[in-house]
Design an enzyme around this catalytic site. Structure first.
Site, mmCIF file in Angstrom:
data_model
loop_
_atom_site.group_PDB
_atom_site.id
_atom_site.type_symbol
_atom_site.label_atom_id
_atom_site.label_comp_id
_atom_site.label_asym_id
_atom_site.label_seq_id
_atom_site.Cartn_x
_atom_site.Cartn_y
_atom_site.Cartn_z
ATOM 1 N N LYS A 178 0.842 -1.208 0.000
ATOM 2 C CA LYS A 178 0.000 0.000 0.000
ATOM 3 C C LYS A 178 0.876 1.256 0.000
ATOM 4 C CE LYS A 178 -2.816 0.892 3.728
ATOM 5 N NZ LYS A 178 -2.862 2.316 4.052
ATOM 6 N N GLY A 227 -5.187 8.219 5.151
ATOM 7 C CA GLY A 227 -4.254 9.207 5.682
ATOM 8 C C GLY A 227 -3.094 9.438 4.722
ATOM 9 N N ARG A 234 -8.561 12.687 12.082
ATOM 10 C CA ARG A 234 -7.105 12.461 12.211
ATOM 11 C C ARG A 234 -6.302 13.764 12.112
ATOM 12 N NH1 ARG A 234 -5.512 7.242 8.927
ATOM 13 N NH2 ARG A 234 -3.593 7.580 10.102
ATOM 14 N N ASP A 268 2.133 -0.516 12.145
ATOM 15 C CA ASP A 268 0.955 -1.083 11.476
ATOM 16 C C ASP A 268 0.704 -2.536 11.881
ATOM 17 O OD1 ASP A 268 0.494 1.300 10.195
ATOM 18 O OD2 ASP A 268 1.532 0.721 8.357
ATOM 19 N N ARG A 300 -6.298 2.648 18.097
ATOM 20 C CA ARG A 300 -5.985 1.209 18.082
ATOM 21 C C ARG A 300 -5.654 0.650 19.463
ATOM 22 N NH1 ARG A 300 -3.033 0.897 12.118
ATOM 23 N NH2 ARG A 300 -5.010 0.761 10.982
HETATM 24 C C1 S3P Z 1 2.697 5.018 6.119
HETATM 25 C C2 S3P Z 1 3.251 5.470 7.287
HETATM 26 C C3 S3P Z 1 2.668 5.179 8.603
HETATM 27 C C4 S3P Z 1 1.740 3.981 8.537
HETATM 28 C C5 S3P Z 1 0.762 4.082 7.407
HETATM 29 C C6 S3P Z 1 1.500 4.168 6.081
HETATM 30 C C7 S3P Z 1 3.350 5.400 4.853
HETATM 31 O O1 S3P Z 1 1.918 6.296 9.035
HETATM 32 O O2 S3P Z 1 1.060 3.826 9.761
HETATM 33 O O3 S3P Z 1 -0.071 2.941 7.388
HETATM 34 O O4 S3P Z 1 3.044 4.809 3.793
HETATM 35 O O5 S3P Z 1 4.197 6.297 4.876
HETATM 36 P P1 S3P Z 1 2.587 7.580 9.743
HETATM 37 O O6 S3P Z 1 3.417 8.270 8.731
HETATM 38 O O7 S3P Z 1 1.429 8.410 10.183
HETATM 39 O O8 S3P Z 1 3.375 7.029 10.883
#
Ligand code: S3P
Length: 430
Positions: A25, A96, A124, A316, A347
């Site tokens: 992802k 996010g 968020r 994660d 979480r």
């Molecule tokens: C991600 C970074 C993490 C992770 C999210 C994906 C990324 O979040 O929890 O699922 O792809 O850079 P944060 O940057 O908020 O720590």
């Protein structure tokens, strides 16, 4: 993500077989966004099937980017540095990554856009991108001091030197993307090293960046060119199968083509420490990303603490690690993980609630959880809290519980892994 459909999970005896995972992802979002602002065509195979990455593609379409999708293959026709002003709001859904990383690109565009999200995303924190992007020259209005919707007005950006107050790869990537559009050199320092897919993706698309330990810098005005890539399987999705395999000594599981980037693969060291037997073969590198095949055998699970930099590296995967903690002999304690409170759900609260409903003893802290080992759980009626990783984590916990477990809102899994429950079912021995 609204919670609608339930699944029922029955206990199992072991897990065996082979599973190929949807594209990572984190990498799918980044390749899609960079493909959009590159020159020429980007061809991606094994693009994430998750709804989050579809949100990114939807936003890119609204920004005038043409792409064609055929299953997990995507062709993106890059527009070069200039996107088109959107006619309507950009819907980031539950993602996010979409809202934070795309904001970095939009900050450097000569138009205004409105970024919206679902109920979870609207709660968020976005101040972490608003502050530095405004320092670079963008203007961003938000709700309640930093929640979406965001109304973002792009500008001619200037480079900044910025120390990230929170360890966040999404924020780091957002600022690197903005740095592409800035005059001068943007320097970012992180408190601890987070996943480096943004840096590797920029290099793959032809940008030059400078990396030193926890510091990365990028010179503005660089042109990107499209790439062809096969996206490695998502190691955060692999975590559910690895943990499920770990619950049963007789498990035998093979996962080919999975992402093994060292900034994401702390999970494997952790699981080996816990008692799983994991081997890696067929190691290869694609656009700087390490990929390989995992072979996993169950063992007996000891216990562990997750603290400091490990909490960020495993952020994660903590829900599923917490979900198997009662079945370890010594339990698992997680600290320094306050960020869990501002993910797709809180979480810490979601995990504690569901574990208690299954009869477990759990201590919840502001920044983590302590879950004693040697506990036998029972089936219960649980909630996903609209959070994909909670839905999948508790399907794993349910495999060794006594009796059946219902997970309400299990459809939240589509955010990162459509088809997860069917694939899990196909691997189980009863
Ligand atoms: C991600 C970074 C993490 C992770 C999210 C994906 C990324 O979040 O929890 O699922 O792809 O850079 P944060 O940057 O908020 O720590």
């Amino acid at each position: 993500m609204s919670s609608e459909e339930s699944v029922t999970i029955h206990p199992a005896k072991s897990l065996s077989g082979s599973v190929r995972l949807p594209g990572d992802k984190s990498i799918s979002h980044r390749y899609a966004m960079l493909g959009a602002i590159a020159e020429g065509t980007t061809k991606l195979e094994n693009f994430s099937t998750g709804a989050d990455c579809a949100s990114t593609l939807g936003c890119l379409h609204s920004l005038g980017v043409q792409w064609e999708r055929n299953g997990t293959s995507i062709v993106i026709h890059g527009r070069g540095a200039k996107l088109q002003a959107p006619k309507a709001e950009l819907d980031c859904g539950n993602s996010g990554s979409t809202i934070r990383m795309l904001s970095g690109i939009l900050a450097g565009q000569g138009f205004s856009s409105e970024l919206v999200g679902d109920e979870s995303l609207s709660r968020r924190p976005m101040a972490r991108i608003i502050a530095p992007l405004e320092m670079m020259g963008a203007k961003i209005e938000s709700r309640d001091g930093g929640r979406p919707p965001l109304r973002l007005t792009g500008a001619k950006l200037k480079a900044i030197d910025y120390k990230l107050p929170v360890a966040s790869a999404q924020v780091k990537t957002s600022l690197l993307f903005a740095g592409l559009f800035a005059d001068g050199t943007t320097r970012i320092e992180e408190p601890i090293q987070t996943r480096d897919h943004g840096e590797l993706a920029l290099q793959a698309f032809g940008a030059q960046i400078d990396r030193r330990m926890r510091e990365v810098s990028i010179i503005g005005g660089q042109k990107l060119r499209g790439i062809e890539a096969v996206i490695p399987g998502d190691i955060s999705s692999a975590a559910f199968f690895l943990c499920a395999a770990g619950l049963f000594p007789d498990s035998q599981l093979t996962i080919p083509g999975v992402l093994l980037n060292p900034t994401r693969a702390r999970l494997l060291d952790f699981l080996i420490g816990l008692g799983l037997r994991i081997t890696m073969t067929d190691l290869q590198e694609h656009h700087g990303e390490l990929v390989g095949t995992l072979q996993v055998q169950g063992g007996s699970l000891k216990g562990a603490r997750i603290v400091g930099g490990d909490s960020a590296a495993l952020i994660d995967e903590i829900p599923v690690l917490a979900a198997i903690a009662p079945y370890t002999s010594e339990g698992i304690e997680i600290r320094d993980a306050r960020e869990l409170r501002v993910k797709e759900s809180d979480r810490i609260a979601s995990v504690a609630k569901n574990l208690r409903l299954m009869g477990a003893e759990v201590e919840a802290f502001d920044d983590g959880l302590r879950i004693p080992g040697g506990q036998q759980l029972h089936g219960a009626s649980l909630d996903s809290f609209g959070d994909h990783r909670i839905a999948m984590a508790f399907a794993v916990a349910a495999l060794r519980a006594e009796g059946e477990t219902e997970i309400k809102g299990a459809d939240a899994a589509v955010i990162s892994y459509p088809g997860f429950f069917e694939i899990l079912e196909g691997l189980l021995q009863r």
